[in-house]
Design a protein around this motif. Structure first.
Motif, PDB file in Angstrom:
ATOM      1  N   ASP A 185      16.427 -19.734   4.299  1.00 42.02           N
ATOM      2  CA  ASP A 185      16.635 -18.380   3.780  1.00 42.02           C
ATOM      3  C   ASP A 185      17.905 -18.259   2.935  1.00 42.02           C
ATOM      4  N   SER A 186      18.541 -19.395   2.639  1.00 38.92           N
ATOM      5  CA  SER A 186      19.754 -19.361   1.823  1.00 38.92           C
ATOM      6  C   SER A 186      19.424 -19.243   0.336  1.00 38.92           C
ATOM      7  N   ASN A 187      18.174 -19.483  -0.016  1.00 40.56           N
ATOM      8  CA  ASN A 187      17.780 -19.440  -1.427  1.00 40.56           C
ATOM      9  C   ASN A 187      16.730 -18.351  -1.627  1.00 40.56           C
ATOM     10  N   LYS A 188      17.155 -17.108  -1.525  1.00 37.78           N
ATOM     11  CA  LYS A 188      16.231 -15.982  -1.661  1.00 37.78           C
ATOM     12  C   LYS A 188      16.001 -15.653  -3.139  1.00 37.78           C
ATOM     13  N   ILE A 189      14.771 -15.294  -3.441  1.00 38.22           N
ATOM     14  CA  ILE A 189      14.391 -14.958  -4.815  1.00 38.22           C
ATOM     15  C   ILE A 189      13.991 -13.485  -4.859  1.00 38.22           C
ATOM     16  N   MET A 190      14.554 -12.747  -5.824  1.00 43.27           N
ATOM     17  CA  MET A 190      14.232 -11.332  -6.014  1.00 43.27           C
ATOM     18  C   MET A 190      13.616 -11.165  -7.400  1.00 43.27           C
ATOM     19  N   THR A 191      12.458 -10.538  -7.456  1.00 43.28           N
ATOM     20  CA  THR A 191      11.787 -10.329  -8.733  1.00 43.28           C
ATOM     21  C   THR A 191      12.477  -9.236  -9.543  1.00 43.28           C
ATOM     22  N   GLY A 233       0.790  -1.221   0.000  1.00 42.17           N
ATOM     23  CA  GLY A 233       0.000   0.000   0.000  1.00 42.17           C
ATOM     24  C   GLY A 233       0.824   1.275   0.000  1.00 42.17           C
ATOM     25  N   ALA A 234       0.345   2.259   0.792  1.00 44.14           N
ATOM     26  CA  ALA A 234       0.921   3.607   0.760  1.00 44.14           C
ATOM     27  C   ALA A 234       2.325   3.644   1.352  1.00 44.14           C
ATOM     28  N   MET A 235       3.077   4.690   0.941  1.00 44.69           N
ATOM     29  CA  MET A 235       4.422   4.915   1.441  1.00 44.69           C
ATOM     30  C   MET A 235       4.586   6.376   1.830  1.00 44.69           C
ATOM     31  N   HIS A 236       5.436   6.607   2.797  1.00 45.65           N
ATOM     32  CA  HIS A 236       5.817   7.981   3.127  1.00 45.65           C
ATOM     33  C   HIS A 236       6.818   8.480   2.099  1.00 45.65           C
ATOM     34  N   ASN A 237       6.597   9.686   1.574  1.00 47.56           N
ATOM     35  CA  ASN A 237       7.476  10.295   0.589  1.00 47.56           C
ATOM     36  C   ASN A 237       7.573   9.440  -0.680  1.00 47.56           C
ATOM     37  N   PHE A 238       6.413   8.969  -1.169  1.00 45.53           N
ATOM     38  CA  PHE A 238       6.361   8.080  -2.331  1.00 45.53           C
ATOM     39  C   PHE A 238       6.989   8.711  -3.580  1.00 45.53           C
ATOM     40  N   LYS A 239       7.002  10.042  -3.678  1.00 44.51           N
ATOM     41  CA  LYS A 239       7.525  10.708  -4.871  1.00 44.51           C
ATOM     42  C   LYS A 239       8.984  10.342  -5.145  1.00 44.51           C
ATOM     43  N   CYS A 240       9.680   9.833  -4.126  1.00 41.51           N
ATOM     44  CA  CYS A 240      11.087   9.483  -4.292  1.00 41.51           C
ATOM     45  C   CYS A 240      11.298   8.047  -4.766  1.00 41.51           C
ATOM     46  N   VAL A 241      10.227   7.248  -4.842  1.00 42.31           N
ATOM     47  CA  VAL A 241      10.346   5.841  -5.237  1.00 42.31           C
ATOM     48  C   VAL A 241      10.351   5.737  -6.760  1.00 42.31           C
ATOM     49  N   ASP A 242      11.314   5.003  -7.298  1.00 47.72           N
ATOM     50  CA  ASP A 242      11.406   4.804  -8.745  1.00 47.72           C
ATOM     51  C   ASP A 242      10.956   3.412  -9.173  1.00 47.72           C
ATOM     52  N   TYR A 243      11.105   2.414  -8.298  1.00 44.23           N
ATOM     53  CA  TYR A 243      10.662   1.065  -8.666  1.00 44.23           C
ATOM     54  C   TYR A 243      10.559   0.205  -7.403  1.00 44.23           C
ATOM     55  N   PHE A 244       9.843  -0.938  -7.543  1.00 45.08           N
ATOM     56  CA  PHE A 244       9.674  -1.902  -6.453  1.00 45.08           C
ATOM     57  C   PHE A 244      10.259  -3.240  -6.887  1.00 45.08           C
ATOM     58  N   GLN A 245      10.512  -4.081  -5.887  1.00 51.63           N
ATOM     59  CA  GLN A 245      10.861  -5.484  -6.099  1.00 51.63           C
ATOM     60  C   GLN A 245      10.296  -6.298  -4.936  1.00 51.63           C
ATOM     61  N   VAL A 246       9.998  -7.575  -5.200  1.00 47.28           N
ATOM     62  CA  VAL A 246       9.521  -8.478  -4.149  1.00 47.28           C
ATOM     63  C   VAL A 246      10.594  -9.516  -3.883  1.00 47.28           C
ATOM     64  N   GLU A 247      10.936  -9.683  -2.620  1.00 46.76           N
ATOM     65  CA  GLU A 247      11.897 -10.710  -2.213  1.00 46.76           C
ATOM     66  C   GLU A 247      11.165 -11.749  -1.378  1.00 46.76           C
ATOM     67  N   TYR A 248      11.415 -13.026  -1.676  1.00 46.21           N
ATOM     68  CA  TYR A 248      10.747 -14.085  -0.912  1.00 46.21           C
ATOM     69  C   TYR A 248      11.612 -15.336  -0.870  1.00 46.21           C
ATOM     70  N   TYR A 249      11.341 -16.191   0.115  1.00 45.53           N
ATOM     71  CA  TYR A 249      12.102 -17.421   0.298  1.00 45.53           C
ATOM     72  C   TYR A 249      11.322 -18.324   1.243  1.00 45.53           C
ATOM     73  N   GLN A 250      11.663 -19.601   1.197  1.00 46.37           N
ATOM     74  CA  GLN A 250      11.025 -20.549   2.105  1.00 46.37           C
ATOM     75  C   GLN A 250      11.443 -20.241   3.536  1.00 46.37           C
ATOM     76  N   LYS A 251      10.477 -20.252   4.435  1.00 49.11           N
ATOM     77  CA  LYS A 251      10.732 -19.819   5.805  1.00 49.11           C
ATOM     78  C   LYS A 251      11.841 -20.625   6.472  1.00 49.11           C
ATOM     79  N   ASP A 252      11.912 -21.905   6.173  1.00 49.14           N
ATOM     80  CA  ASP A 252      12.904 -22.770   6.801  1.00 49.14           C
ATOM     81  C   ASP A 252      14.230 -22.803   6.053  1.00 49.14           C
TER      82      ASP A 252
END
Length: 310
Positions: free
Chosen positions: A81-87, A60-79
């Protein structure tokens, strides 16, 4: 010389007007951050069933959103964390992204917002809080189980002579000296062998146990039921059932239930081949003119009968 100085100033003025346009709007200004945590939602297919391998991440919303140029999602299996995936980079005005996951596995998910410094130095990043999500998927068969009907050898007495014969009427062994009665022929009993492989289940990691069920649809109850639980001794599961225990009956259903880790179930059929109802072949089709003549004759006969009753 004056002309050269004039051209030089023109170039400087031109650069002065261009350079500010390529600089980030918030270069070295106040930072930004997420106001709340992201959410993760299950996705549905066209039939309204939960997709097993894909979820949607929303933020959702962000403070000072005007400064954001792009997003990414990072996720990994909870058990693990050595195999993290970044979109890949996600456009700044977008507020969701679909990621691929394994069902029945808990994932840690967070969103990262970045200001693009265009290679002058590392981009400034702000990371959301972490949320956890697991797709509670109920596994299902991808192909039908195998059902075979095996002949049963009748027990023999001494000398190789059969002391008892199968009585089709009572479904029991009767002395062969009893007087034979004319009766409707009933199929001989067989042994039903129901078999399938774990590889026929789309996601075995979500599997808990199986139940072979012979279910009365009139009274909503099982008259025969067998549970096959973990640990499974082999990738191939097999169960033999005497046909007398599950006779052919249009009021009963042969159900193989697949239970997931959540307790929900999916179903497959294991109807014996001899119990499969087949549609009889159509009778000889008459020509339209012949059918019309028969209908006219029938109508005339009805009218004559009505006249007699008056």
């Amino acid at each position: 010389a004056s002309e050269v100085r004039s051209n030089t100033w023109n170039v400087i003025l031109l650069l002065a007007t261009i350079i500010p346009l390529v600089l980030p709007i918030c270069y070295d200004q106040s930072p930004f951050w997420f106001i709340g945590k992201p959410t993760v939602e299950n996705l549905l297919d066209e039939e309204g069933r939960i997709l097993s391998n894909k979820v949607r991440v929303k933020w959702g919303a962000m403070h000072n959103f005007k400064c954001v140029d792009y997003f990414q999602v990072e996720y990994y299996q909870k058990d693990d964390d050595s195999n993290k995936i970044m979109t890949p980079r996600i456009e700044r005005f977008r507020r969701f992204y679909d990621i691929d996951v394994d069902p029945c596995t808990e994932y840690a998910v967070k969103v990262q917002a970045s200001e693009d410094y265009q290679g002058r130095r590392e981009d400034f990043k702000a990371v959301s809080g972490v949320v956890y999500h697991k797709v509670d998927y109920t596994p299902r068969f991808t192909s039908k189980p195998s059902i075979k009907e095996l002949k049963i050898r009748a027990p023999r007495g001494r000398g190789g002579r059969s002391v008892y014969d199968w009585d089709r009427r009572t479904r029991g062994w009767q002395n062969d000296q009893e007087e034979e009665e004319e009766e409707e022929e009933v199929p001989e009993p067989v042994m039903l062998r129901v078999a399938w492989r774990l590889a026929q289940i789309d996601y075995p990691t979500c599997l808990d146990y199986f139940v072979l069920d012979y279910y009365d649809i009139t009274y909503n109850e099982s008259t025969f039921s067998r549970t096959i639980e973990r640990p499974f001794k082999s990738p191939r599961i097999q169960y033999d059932i005497h046909s007398d225990s599950v006779p052919c009956d249009p009021e009963f259903r042969y159900i193989l239930r697949v239970f997931g880790l959540t307790g929900a179930e999916t179903r497959a059929e294991w109807t014996p081949p001899s119990c499969v109802l087949t549609t009889p072949a159509p009778t000889t089709t008459k020509e339209p003119e012949e059918r019309a003549n028969e209908a006219a004759d029938d109508l005339e006969g009805v009218l004559e009968e009505n006249d007699q009753l008056k």
